[in-house]
Design an enzyme around this catalytic site. Structure first.
Site, PDB file in Angstrom:
ATOM      1  CG  ASP A 170      -6.298   7.098   4.346  1.00  0.00           C
ATOM      2  OD1 ASP A 170      -7.452   6.434   4.661  1.00  0.00           O
ATOM      3  OD2 ASP A 170      -5.235   6.737   4.792  1.00  0.00           O
ATOM      4  CE  LYS A 195      -7.154  -0.818   9.051  1.00  0.00           C
ATOM      5  NZ  LYS A 195      -6.537   0.303   8.943  1.00  0.00           N
TER       6      LYS A 195
HETATM    7  C1  LIG Z   1      -5.044   0.746   8.309  1.00  0.00           C
HETATM    8  C2  LIG Z   1      -4.943   1.916   7.632  1.00  0.00           C
HETATM    9  C3  LIG Z   1      -4.136   2.190   6.684  1.00  0.00           C
HETATM   10  C4  LIG Z   1      -3.285   0.928   5.828  1.00  0.00           C
HETATM   11  O1  LIG Z   1      -4.232  -0.177   5.440  1.00  0.00           O
HETATM   12  P1  LIG Z   1      -3.967  -1.636   5.464  1.00  0.00           P
HETATM   13  O2  LIG Z   1      -4.905  -2.357   4.764  1.00  0.00           O
HETATM   14  O3  LIG Z   1      -3.665  -2.017   6.809  1.00  0.00           O
HETATM   15  O4  LIG Z   1      -2.587  -1.880   4.643  1.00  0.00           O
HETATM   16  C5  LIG Z   1      -4.160   3.386   5.870  1.00  0.00           C
HETATM   17  N1  LIG Z   1      -4.769   4.495   6.303  1.00  0.00           N
HETATM   18  C6  LIG Z   1      -5.754   4.342   7.481  1.00  0.00           C
HETATM   19  C7  LIG Z   1      -6.156   5.564   7.923  1.00  0.00           C
HETATM   20  C8  LIG Z   1      -5.636   3.228   8.235  1.00  0.00           C
HETATM   21  O5  LIG Z   1      -6.273   3.057   9.093  1.00  0.00           O
END
Ligand SMILES: *Cc1c(COP(=O)(O)O)cnc(C)c1O
Length: 379
Positions: A170, A195
């Site tokens: 991630d 983000k």
């Molecule tokens: C926000 C986030 C997610 C999930 O993503 P969404 O677009 O809200 O479904 C997963 N991993 C991290 C590190 C995040 O900040």
């Protein structure tokens, strides 16, 4: 090609029908076919959409990947990776990660018989020790949310490659501007494009990038079959966001550095979690695998009561109290009650996420104004 040029031109081809320099929002559910089975490569918009295709090309480009898939959210992208698994398969996951990923694993996929083993992946030998014949996937996040722990991606990739299992990273917190996990040996990169990639707090979206064509085919099959696809308007917004990712990230890094040092020197602050400090345990690895340290950080006050943290959280004026991160505007967050409320308290505390921890997503406003805002809030 250098990164700034790459990010601006990623996925951008003039529209073939008009020459429009910006990819149009193809707001359509289906495509007219000339004869049964004779079409222009587009049949139905759950399977293909030209705006999404342009974005997926951009996603692949910015992560140095061969392939990319866009999803309706970050968790939908994670969910699709989990659907590669069978009941009985084991996953090794970091014990400090996004609360929604933890919730998806424990509350949804455990019910389907997937077994999760959580560990501190900053020590890569922990990962190696947990691998069994049933392990299929290792899931890591680096830097982690919200404690900014760093895991050595290349070292974990060496372990997963030797064991013949998948490594998914991630990469939301770093963004492709700061870190490219596929180049370090990961098999899949996941982003919450909500983000930094979108960057303007106006869209929910996720994506996966990969180099293996068989893996891409499997994930595309899952996407088409389960249907977690983003709409064309959302794809357009992320395409636009990516064009300024490098300039935004440069400023996030500059402001992040200033604010991390400001907080660290503040007499009322006990500890600042930011991976750019030379005494951060992950600093050396961060320097190796990242091109900068970003604008995410957390801190604790010396008076570590929840009441005092709550006062700070409610007193900032430029830092808005909200979940999410990575937008141009600064946000302040209370992980224990907001983003990480889905993690049981004992689990949180055990891994160092205290009730009084405050997380900042430092935006790209003027750093002096941001510091003045924190100053009046901390008092
Ligand atoms: C926000 C986030 C997610 C999930 O993503 P969404 O677009 O809200 O479904 C997963 N991993 C991290 C590190 C995040 O900040």
């Amino acid at each position: 090609m250098k990164i700034a040029t790459k990010f601006i031109h990623a996925g951008a081809e003039p529209d073939p029908s008009t020459g429009a320099i910006m990819t149009p929002i193809y707001q359509t559910s289906t495509y007219v076919q000339e004869a049964p089975g004779v079409n222009k490569g587009y049949e139905y918009a759950r399977s293909q959409n030209p705006t999404r295709k342009a974005l997926e090309d951009a996603y692949a480009t910015i992560e140095n990947a061969k392939y990319a898939l866009a999803f309706s959210s970050g968790v939908a992208a994670t969910d699709s990776v989990m659907k590669l698994l069978q009941p009985g398969d084991e996953v090794i996951a970091a014990n400090d990660m996004y609360g929604g990923t933890y919730r998806l694993f424990t509350k949804v996929y455990e019910r389907f018989g997937i077994v999760f083993k959580y560990t501190d992946t900053t020590n890569v030998s922990n990962v190696k020790q947990l691998i069994t014949a049933k392990t299929k996937l290792v899931w890591i996040e680096t830097p982690t949310n919200p404690l900014m722990n760093i895991t050595d991606i290349a070292a974990v990739a060496a372990i997963t490659k030797a064991a013949g299992i998948l490594l998914c990273v991630d990469n939301t917190f770093a963004s492709p501007y700061l870190q490219n996990p596929l180049d370090l040996g990961a098999d899949i990169v996941m982003h919450s494009a909500t983000k930094y990639l979108g960057g303007h707090s106006d869209v929910i979206q996720g994506c996966l990038m990969m180099n293996d064509s068989a893996l891409k085919d499997q994930l595309y099959f899952i996407q088409k079959s389960c249907g977690a696809v983003p709409g064309p308007m959302d794809c357009f917004l992320v395409l636009r966001g990516i064009k300024t990712l490098h300039v935004r990230m440069q400023r996030h890094c500059e402001n992040g550095e200033k604010i991390a040092h400001y907080l660290r020197n503040h007499p009322k602050v006990k500890k600042v979690y930011w991976c750019g400090f030379e005494d951060h345990p992950g600093y050396t690895v961060a320097r190796q695998q990242m091109r900068g340290f970003g604008g995410m950080m957390s801190f604790e006050l010396k008076d570590d009561s929840v009441a005092t943290a709550t006062k700070v959280l409610s007193s900032t004026k430029l830092f808005s109290l909200a979940e999410s991160l990575g937008g141009v505007e600064s946000l302040i967050n209370h992980p224990a009650s907001m983003t990480h409320a889905s993690i049981p308290r004992e689990e949180r505390i055990k891994h160092g996420l205290s009730d009084a921890l405050i997380r900042l997503s430092v935006g790209i406003e003027d750093a002096d104004d941001l510091m003045a805002d924190l100053e009046q809030a901390i008092g």
